[in-house]
Enzyme design. Structure first.
Site, PDB file in Angstrom:
ATOM      1  N   GLY A 183       0.805  -1.220   0.000  1.00 22.92           N
ATOM      2  CA  GLY A 183       0.000   0.000   0.000  1.00 22.92           C
ATOM      3  C   GLY A 183       0.839   1.271   0.000  1.00 22.92           C
ATOM      4  O   GLY A 183       2.074   1.230   0.107  1.00 22.92           O
ATOM      5  N   HIS A 184       0.168   2.386  -0.053  1.00 21.16           N
ATOM      6  CA  HIS A 184       0.874   3.672  -0.129  1.00 21.16           C
ATOM      7  C   HIS A 184       1.610   3.989   1.176  1.00 21.16           C
ATOM      8  O   HIS A 184       1.138   3.669   2.249  1.00 21.16           O
ATOM      9  CB  HIS A 184      -0.046   4.825  -0.517  1.00 21.16           C
ATOM     10  CG  HIS A 184      -1.302   4.993   0.263  1.00 21.16           C
ATOM     11  ND1 HIS A 184      -2.234   5.945  -0.049  1.00 21.16           N
ATOM     12  CD2 HIS A 184      -1.807   4.315   1.320  1.00 21.16           C
ATOM     13  CE1 HIS A 184      -3.234   5.859   0.799  1.00 21.16           C
ATOM     14  NE2 HIS A 184      -3.012   4.883   1.633  1.00 21.16           N
ATOM     15  N   ASN A 185       2.782   4.596   1.003  1.00 23.36           N
ATOM     16  CA  ASN A 185       3.586   5.071   2.132  1.00 23.36           C
ATOM     17  C   ASN A 185       4.138   3.968   3.015  1.00 23.36           C
ATOM     18  O   ASN A 185       4.621   4.230   4.113  1.00 23.36           O
ATOM     19  CB  ASN A 185       2.792   6.079   2.975  1.00 23.36           C
ATOM     20  CG  ASN A 185       2.433   7.294   2.145  1.00 23.36           C
ATOM     21  OD1 ASN A 185       1.295   7.470   1.724  1.00 23.36           O
ATOM     22  ND2 ASN A 185       3.425   8.098   1.843  1.00 23.36           N
TER      23      ASN A 185
END
EC number: 2.3.1.191
Lengths: 322, 322, 322
Positions: free
Chosen positions: C223-225
């Site tokens: 996922g993001h980050n």
């Protein structure tokens, strides 16, 4: 890119307390924002992070105005997280290069597909015969939309998504599997987002239906004849087996799995990693996850779990005795 | 498309009771079929749905003939679900447009790959050096078959499938991972179906083997040196770790996970969502899923589960006392 | 291909006991190796397989030299499994055909992407604007690297991988979801491997970061980050939710799932199939898997599990009584 605070409130509303000519060159969370960045307090529980934030400006709710103004510049808006979302949209719009051709020359679009002139088809996409793609919809690179599937307006399909592969249908015949041809399609409403490498299978007879406003993350499997109600959001690696009927305004956590032919009411929230093996007819929050532990403890508990029914019988026997 | 009942029994056999000139324009389940649609009673337990079905004609087993005829037109066949499967095949065959070129011009097929002239390679596929693809096999759009892999006859590979990526093999070397080149291939038998975005890795030294008649759904991971026995069917999001040896005629439910180096006997059925952590040497039905519950109940039970071994000890102590 | 034992030790070191002119035409495990194949004893626990192996030569550790030499030819090296890995690399290097063009003509590479001249871009890849790809990195067929993402040196990306799709970010707004544009990128270090159809999302504001030496198997969602520390290895079908912070030198088993915003310390090992719902701040081995059982036993135990908290209360009551 640089944006003046004055231009932001001009575009998005909200009440600016501070210098409208101050420029920001990025967005960042409270903890890491620099004086040239804009931040936001999306959740009042994070209020303690506010005083020490170095952000050039912070978006806050009216209730946090005094605390925010004591620190420095702020924009007051009723829903700071939503306001922040709109700043990201503004930022994206202003920083994006002029768009290329509506249909990338490397895409393979069947002459009998109907692609709205305002839709965009990315590099190396495949759009088959009889597909309809609505206005403003964007297919990023390497998306497949198979024969006869319909995609509404303002949808975004991320790379590798496959819409309209055959549902998994076979009839047993003396030990071998005989194909049930999948004669239905996939109908996707408006404002639907579909993540990278996510698959939505075509229906066996009727269509698989994804209603307006549904958001699907990456690597999700949606089986044939599923219906997902409007504005439901599903996180990555989830699986929805065939003919499941998912209500509107549900949230389904990552890697959750919904068995086939089940019904989920509107407003059901399924925790990540849960396995839904029965219909859920009342809104609410549902979970079913084996708690993680150090391996030695887990081994002991898992071994006892395999004797749990017997343990219950032993408790019963004790209760009779005493 | 319209099809006369007479043409259907002419093509597929079965005993028609009713007007051979009656035309149907689609297939549908008993509950939703209209008078211009053909339906079927695949399971005697659904007999109660029969009398009120509006279907123009219903496929039934001999035992249900009287009930079906009382309602209206019917086709009697020994295995109605199988008969229905064949009607879908007939329907598909008759409604499909004439096929395009055997190898789509946008596909990238290595000159040293051998593609049988009756095989079909879809748009934007990649077929690498040394690949063999058998007669009648169909690669839908955007499939990759990597170097040296062999695919049998009459297989279907759905969009985004990746056959022959490197198995996941690394040797630890002072804290870093050193690549073990994957020198084996993938051998896929006849009549195998492979779902969208499913991955089958090449073997480390020997080949990964998928036997005849295996059916794999979407988003399945098959590790290096796995063997899947003939006619085994595996539902979406499942994972088969490296060197697992899966028998013939097994069914593996969605999102089930099979650890590496395990053996599953022929005829093993694994429930969806189960984690197989040991070999299963006897046919049968196996499960291991945390039951879903409302979140508050789950939290209490999960917390107790982390103390389960101690609870067992407490029961033991009580048993000694009484 | 045939390789002389003498050439192998010349290239890779190690002590050959046997005929340097002996040729091998393949690599195989001890049990199946033929007299024309090279094998290895990677684990002293498999010593019992050595005497009967028909391998033409066996790679062994110094401690196994006597047993190996009694059987026949051997190469002695301090880390036989690592030596074996290097033989696979040698084998691959020598058996590979001369490389084609650095960028396959069917790939779509933005003129504003920077691809090092020694990198290789496979068939039907998409490399968007502002991407940087380092020396020696290989994109196999059908990989997408979206706008602005950075990939280091000597990485391998397998078919269907998607780097830099949008993270899954939406703000609720009166029942509908409003997009949070994902303004960050993905930064991938050196010597990273990324499996087939694996997805790594771009960050919301800052970047998603994959550090040097990370190995990701197929069909993984990142996922993001997220940050994944150096030399961590993650097996197939795993999911790492947004903003998780995974340490260095971790191993995460297949289909394991890490919730968002959690921290895993360096040196944490998560068993396959486990669900990580809390941060793990101490290195060690952690598990959480429902044990598989025959279906009838599972059903009884699962039913009791839903009453586990009450069972504990009953035990408590008994303890008070006695």
């Amino acid at each position: 890119m640089q944006l003046r605070l004055g231009s932001i409130v001009e575009a998005l509303g909200g009440e600016l307390h501070g210098d409208p000519r101050r420029e920001v060159d990025g967005l960042a969370p409270l903890e890491s924002a620099t004086p040239s960045q804009l931040s936001f307090l999306g959740n009042a529980r994070l209020l303690s992070l506010l005083p020490s934030s170095k952000a050039g400006c912070v978006i806050v709710a009216p209730a946090q105005f005094e605390a925010a103004r004591a620190r420095g510049d702020c924009i007051v808006a009723p829903h700071p997280y939503l306001y922040f979302a709109r700043v990201t949209q503004l930022w994206k719009r202003l920083s994006s290069p002029p768009a290329g051709p509506a249909i990338h020359p490397s895409a393979v679009v069947d002459p009998e597909a109907v692609v709205h002139p305002t839709a965009r088809i990315g590099a190396l996409c495949v759009v088959e015969r009889g597909v309809h793609i609505g206005p403003g919809t964007v297919l990023k690179a390497r998306v497949t939309v198979a024969e006869g599937c319909v995609i509404g307006d303002r949808c975004t399909l991320h790379p590798g998504a496959v819409i309209g592969a055959d549902g998994f249908g076979f009839a047993p015949n003396a030990g071998v599997w005989e194909k049930i041809e999948q004669l239905g399609g996939v109908r996707i409403g408006n404002d639907v987002d579909i993540g990278a490498n996510t698959c939505i299978d075509r229906g066996a007879l009727a269509d698989t239906v994804i209603e307006d406003g549904v958001k699907l993350d990456n690597l999700i499997q949606v089986g044939h004849n599923v219906r997902i109600g409007r504005n439901t959001a599903i996180a990555g690696c989830a699986g929805i087996a065939g003919s499941a009927n998912i209500g509107a305004h549900c949230t389904i956590g990552g890697a959750a799995m919904i068995l086939g032919h089940l019904t989920l009411a509107d407003g059901v929230n399924i925790s990540a990693g849960s396995f839904v093996s029965r219909s859920i007819l009342k809104p609410g929050h549902y979970s079913g996850i084996f708690p993680i532990d150090d391996n030695a403890s887990w081994e002991k508990n898992a071994a006892t779990l395999k004797q749990l029914h017997k343990l219950r019988d032993r408790v019963k026997a004790l209760e009779k005795k005493t």
